[in-house]
Each structure stands twice: as structure tokens, then as C-alpha cells.
Write a protein that holds these residues in place. Structure first.
Motif: not given
Length: 127
Positions: A55-74
């Protein structure tokens, strides 16, 4: 010597042996039950640790994806702000569609056509 006292002593000793046997048997069963219970708990702990690590691995992957999405949104917000500016739209239209102002003449150079074709091919490849 076969008298009443000897027989009663032998009966008491036999009863004590029998009671001792049952006590040992109960203790053995209790120990086996305790080992099984503790073994199950230990196995459960290791399973939970493994699940937590996954679950921690999944959480890290999701956090990275979230950062990518935030950058795309900006980036998209910046593009929206640019597209709200009339001057930017005019500049973009002139560049992409070779539109001109009144009295303005556009000359296309062969290298420009080549670059434009390459850009169009890249856009088509990205889609």
C-alpha cells in the motif's frame, strides 16, 4: 505381603500416576494450542506488514501521479490565461495559419514549409 494397607497404597499410587498422566496430557494440548495461536498471530503480522508495504508503494505512485497532474493543470491554466489575451490569439493565428493584418504581406520560405511539415508530423504522431 498382601494386606489392606499395601493394596490401598498401590491404588493411591496408580491413581496418582493416572492423574499425572492426564495433567501431562492437558499441558501438552495446552502448549500445542498456544503454539498454534501464536503461530497464527505471527503469520498474520507478517501478512499485514507485506500488505502495508504494498500500500505504501501504491501511495508513493499515486502521489507522483498527483504531482504530474498538478503540473499539467498549472500548464493548462497558463494556456487558458494566454488564450484569454487577444494579442496572444492574434499572434498565434498569424504564426499557425499565416493570417495577416491589412496591408501586410506574408512570405513563406522553403525552410519554413519544411519546418511546418515536420511540426505537423510531430503533432500527428503525438495524437
Amino acid at each position: 505381603m498382601d494386606n489392606q494397607y499395601v493394596r490401598s497404597t498401590e491404588q493411591r499410587k496408580a491413581a496418582q500416576r493416572k492423574a499425572s498422566f492426564y495433567v501431562k496430557r492437558r499441558m501438552l494440548l495446552l502448549c500445542i494450542a498456544a503454539v498454534l495461536i501464536f503461530g497464527g498471530l505471527i503469520i498474520n503480522i507478517f501478512d499485514k506488514k507485506k500488505e502495508l508495504a504494498e500500500r505504501e508503494k501504491v501511495e508513493v505512485a499515486v502521489a507522483q501521479r498527483l504531482e504530474e497532474v498538478k503540473q499539467d493543470q498549472e500548464i493548462l491554466h497558463a494556456q487558458v490565461k494566454k488564450l484569454e489575451d487577444d494579442e496572444y490569439i492574434l499572434k498565434l493565428a498569424r504564426k499557425e495559419y499565416f493570417l495577416s493584418e491589412e496591408g501586410e504581406i506574408i512570405f513563406t520560405m522553403p525552410s519554413d514549409k519544411k519546418e511546418k511539415n515536420e511540426q505537423e508530423e510531430e503533432k500527428n504522431a503525438d495524437e
